[in-house]
Design a protein around this motif. Structure first.
Motif, PDB file in Angstrom:
ATOM      1  N   ILE A  12      44.710  27.568  28.492  1.00  0.00           N
ATOM      2  CA  ILE A  12      44.915  29.034  28.654  1.00  0.00           C
ATOM      3  C   ILE A  12      45.894  29.253  29.599  1.00  0.00           C
ATOM      4  N   VAL A  13      46.980  29.861  29.274  1.00  0.00           N
ATOM      5  CA  VAL A  13      48.020  30.753  30.318  1.00  0.00           C
ATOM      6  C   VAL A  13      47.450  31.642  31.023  1.00  0.00           C
ATOM      7  N   GLY A  14      47.529  31.988  32.238  1.00  0.00           N
ATOM      8  CA  GLY A  14      47.203  32.791  32.877  1.00  0.00           C
ATOM      9  C   GLY A  14      45.781  32.666  33.862  1.00  0.00           C
ATOM     10  N   GLY A  15      45.609  32.928  34.856  1.00  0.00           N
ATOM     11  CA  GLY A  15      44.398  32.435  35.620  1.00  0.00           C
ATOM     12  C   GLY A  15      43.300  33.191  36.359  1.00  0.00           C
ATOM     13  N   GLY A  16      43.688  34.580  35.733  1.00  0.00           N
ATOM     14  CA  GLY A  16      42.715  35.872  36.359  1.00  0.00           C
ATOM     15  C   GLY A  16      41.475  35.698  35.739  1.00  0.00           C
ATOM     16  N   GLN A  17      40.601  37.025  35.823  1.00  0.00           N
ATOM     17  CA  GLN A  17      39.139  36.974  35.515  1.00  0.00           C
ATOM     18  C   GLN A  17      39.189  36.789  34.011  1.00  0.00           C
ATOM     19  N   LEU A  18      39.922  37.449  33.047  1.00  0.00           N
ATOM     20  CA  LEU A  18      40.052  37.183  31.756  1.00  0.00           C
ATOM     21  C   LEU A  18      40.004  35.517  31.288  1.00  0.00           C
ATOM     22  N   GLY A  19      40.775  35.034  31.833  1.00  0.00           N
ATOM     23  CA  GLY A  19      40.806  33.486  31.784  1.00  0.00           C
ATOM     24  C   GLY A  19      39.455  32.703  32.242  1.00  0.00           C
ATOM     25  N   ARG A  20      39.087  33.312  33.289  1.00  0.00           N
ATOM     26  CA  ARG A  20      37.675  32.875  33.971  1.00  0.00           C
ATOM     27  C   ARG A  20      36.585  32.940  32.818  1.00  0.00           C
ATOM     28  N   MET A  21      36.506  34.136  32.201  1.00  0.00           N
ATOM     29  CA  MET A  21      35.519  34.594  31.326  1.00  0.00           C
ATOM     30  C   MET A  21      35.804  33.753  30.012  1.00  0.00           C
ATOM     31  N   LEU A  22      36.996  33.567  29.636  1.00  0.00           N
ATOM     32  CA  LEU A  22      37.206  32.917  28.413  1.00  0.00           C
ATOM     33  C   LEU A  22      36.934  31.189  28.691  1.00  0.00           C
ATOM     34  N   ALA A  23      37.082  30.503  29.844  1.00  0.00           N
ATOM     35  CA  ALA A  23      36.681  29.269  30.193  1.00  0.00           C
ATOM     36  C   ALA A  23      35.182  29.262  30.031  1.00  0.00           C
ATOM     37  N   ALA A  44      40.188  31.746  37.422  1.00  0.00           N
ATOM     38  CA  ALA A  44      39.694  30.748  36.233  1.00  0.00           C
ATOM     39  C   ALA A  44      39.749  29.440  36.529  1.00  0.00           C
ATOM     40  N   ALA A  45      40.735  28.847  37.523  1.00  0.00           N
ATOM     41  CA  ALA A  45      40.509  27.611  37.820  1.00  0.00           C
ATOM     42  C   ALA A  45      39.321  27.187  38.198  1.00  0.00           C
ATOM     43  N   GLU A  46      38.653  27.959  38.968  1.00  0.00           N
ATOM     44  CA  GLU A  46      37.368  27.290  39.691  1.00  0.00           C
ATOM     45  C   GLU A  46      36.315  26.963  38.464  1.00  0.00           C
ATOM     46  N   VAL A  47      36.421  27.542  37.390  1.00  0.00           N
ATOM     47  CA  VAL A  47      35.315  27.194  36.238  1.00  0.00           C
ATOM     48  C   VAL A  47      35.939  26.388  35.201  1.00  0.00           C
ATOM     49  N   ALA A  48      37.021  25.747  35.169  1.00  0.00           N
ATOM     50  CA  ALA A  48      37.688  24.980  34.138  1.00  0.00           C
ATOM     51  C   ALA A  48      37.850  23.609  34.524  1.00  0.00           C
ATOM     52  N   ALA A  49      37.901  22.799  33.598  1.00  0.00           N
ATOM     53  CA  ALA A  49      37.895  21.361  33.870  1.00  0.00           C
ATOM     54  C   ALA A  49      39.494  20.762  34.559  1.00  0.00           C
ATOM     55  N   TYR A  50      40.316  21.625  33.884  1.00  0.00           N
ATOM     56  CA  TYR A  50      41.818  21.138  34.598  1.00  0.00           C
ATOM     57  C   TYR A  50      42.556  22.442  34.873  1.00  0.00           C
ATOM     58  N   PHE A  51      43.478  22.101  35.836  1.00  0.00           N
ATOM     59  CA  PHE A  51      44.216  23.242  36.338  1.00  0.00           C
ATOM     60  C   PHE A  51      45.785  22.799  36.584  1.00  0.00           C
ATOM     61  N   THR A  52      46.608  23.403  36.026  1.00  0.00           N
ATOM     62  CA  THR A  52      48.169  22.980  36.328  1.00  0.00           C
ATOM     63  C   THR A  52      48.589  24.396  37.214  1.00  0.00           C
ATOM     64  N   ARG A  53      49.342  24.096  38.295  1.00  0.00           N
ATOM     65  CA  ARG A  53      50.091  25.219  38.944  1.00  0.00           C
ATOM     66  C   ARG A  53      51.442  25.207  38.678  1.00  0.00           C
ATOM     67  N   GLY A  54      52.028  26.250  38.039  1.00  0.00           N
ATOM     68  CA  GLY A  54      53.269  26.382  37.485  1.00  0.00           C
ATOM     69  C   GLY A  54      53.872  27.826  37.387  1.00  0.00           C
ATOM     70  N   ASP A  55      54.979  27.799  37.166  1.00  0.00           N
ATOM     71  CA  ASP A  55      55.577  29.299  37.328  1.00  0.00           C
ATOM     72  C   ASP A  55      55.371  29.775  35.529  1.00  0.00           C
ATOM     73  N   TYR A  56      55.453  31.038  35.374  1.00  0.00           N
ATOM     74  CA  TYR A  56      55.508  31.401  33.921  1.00  0.00           C
ATOM     75  C   TYR A  56      56.869  31.278  33.431  1.00  0.00           C
ATOM     76  N   ASP A  57      57.898  30.948  34.195  1.00  0.00           N
ATOM     77  CA  ASP A  57      59.314  30.873  33.409  1.00  0.00           C
ATOM     78  C   ASP A  57      59.756  29.413  33.320  1.00  0.00           C
TER      79      ASP A  57
END
Ligand code: AMP
Length: 360
Positions: A12-23, A44-57
């Motif tokens: 999932i690209v994006g870590g906001g509440q929409l990503g959280r509820m998708l996860a 979103a990262a709080e409720v997901a198995a993996y998280f990569t921190r990176g810029d969108y570009d």
């Protein structure tokens, strides 16, 4: 389409509440989620198995991310075409990039809708102060100047009461390419939320009536009043045409102004949407679950109402501090997004109530 079975990893690209509820919805179906976002600790990262921190570009990072997931989607719209293509080269990506590219630019979006026999609000493209003054004379005032790109929740928008305010408004958008729109005296706002499967099956939720405050969604209510049904019918037909023509997969949202029996198109989002949060408890299958089902090639779930009436209210900024009073109503479903700082205008959570049930 090949089925992505439970147990697989969804990017999932994006870590906001929409990503959280998708996860959360993905986890219920036995999937693992991998979030990609630039923030240090996104909701979103709080409720997901993996998280990569990176810029969108960061093309290289998105390519590596794509190689680590079985299917990918996005909850954030402002990703450039290049990095997105890098990701799509490594993993199937839904919804299609074309939908995202159209929705990223208000001018393209309006022309695209016109091309599908939809009716946007009266508008003109403007790229300078003189063009703005001329456009205002044509479409009239009051009007709203909106940047073509990077606007959300009323950001990148300036209200203009008279032609005299053109110069000031132009300064406020700092010379960004814009569209100017007539201010609509609408009877109501509503949205169409649908989910399309890879086979072309389309599920459409009951259309919520939406009320905004300061350009931000305040609440959604379903079903919308009877008087809105003719406009909703036309809007739904348009949304179906749009989804089919893009060979769309996942949840698609279109927002409208109802004026009498007409539906004036406002904007579209190629993703799950705030005006669909009520579906978590209020529908037999939520927008989040059906989005996951669609991108993984699973059958879509039924989208009927789970109660005679459903109401969702956003908790914006400080409103989140009222969580105790909300919980005192034992029928309220409270959702908090885990954001640390309650800045003004920031969406901190929402509360959904199912109304008209016996025992409610
Ligand atoms: P937007 O981000 O363009 O969806 O705008 C946010 C909200 O501002 C809308 O949902 C409306 O409540 C209001 N708004 C935006 N454009 C217009 C318009 N042309 N006429 C009337 N209200 C508008």
């Amino acid at each position: 389409m090949t089925i992505v079975p439970p147990g697989s990893t969804i990017g999932i690209v994006g870590g906001g509440q929409l990503g959280r509820m998708l996860a959360l919805a993905a986890a219920q179906l036995g999937y693992k989620c991998h979030i990609y976002a630039p923030e240090e600790a996104p909701p979103a990262a709080e409720v997901a198995a993996y998280f990569t921190r990176g810029d969108y570009d960061d093309e290289a990072a998105l390519r590596r991310f794509g190689a680590e997931v079985d299917v990918a989607t996005f909850e954030f719209e402002n990703i450039a075409a290049g990095p997105l293509a890098a990701l799509a080269g490594e993993a199937p990506l839904y919804p299609p990039c074309q939908a995202l590219e159209i929705a990223q630019d208000r001018l393209n979006e309006k022309r695209f809708i016109q091309g599908h026999n939809g009716r946007p609000v009266a508008f003109a493209a403007v790229d300078g102060e003189t063009a703005l003054a001329a456009a205002l004379k044509e479409i009239g005032t009051p009007a709203i100047l909106k940047t073509r790109r990077f606007g959300y929740d009323g950001k990148g928008q300036v209200r203009i009461r008279s032609v005299k305010e053109a110069a000031k408004a132009w300064k406020e958008v700092k010379g960004a390419p814009c569209v100017v729109e007539a201010m609509v005296e609408f009877d109501a706002e509503f949205s169409i939320l649908l989910c399309r499967s890879p086979e072309g099956e389309v599920a459409v939720w009951d259309s919520p009536r939406n009320v905004h405050r300061s350009g931000i969604l305040d609440r959604s209510t379903v079903p919308a009043d009877k008087a809105l049904q003719p406009a909703i019918g036309k809007a739904e037909a348009l949304a179906r045409r749009v989804a089919d023509s893009l060979d769309y997969v996942g949840v698609l949202t279109l927002e409208f102004f109802a004026v009498g029996e007409e539906a004036l198109f406002n904007e579209m989002a190629p993703r799950v949407h705030n005006s669909g949060h009520w579906t978590i408890e209020g529908s037999l299958t939520s927008q989040f679950e059906n989005h996951i089902r669609a991108i993984c090639g699973l059958p879509l779930g039924a989208v009927g109402l789970a109660a005679p009436r459903v109401e969702m209210r956003n908790l914006i900024g400080d409103e989140v501090t009222g969580w105790r009073e909300i919980l005192a109503d034992r029928t309220a479903h409270l959702h908090l997004y885990g954001k640390r700082e309650a800045r003004p205008g920031r969406k901190m959570g929402h509360v959904t109530r199912l109304l008209g049930l016996s025992g409610g």
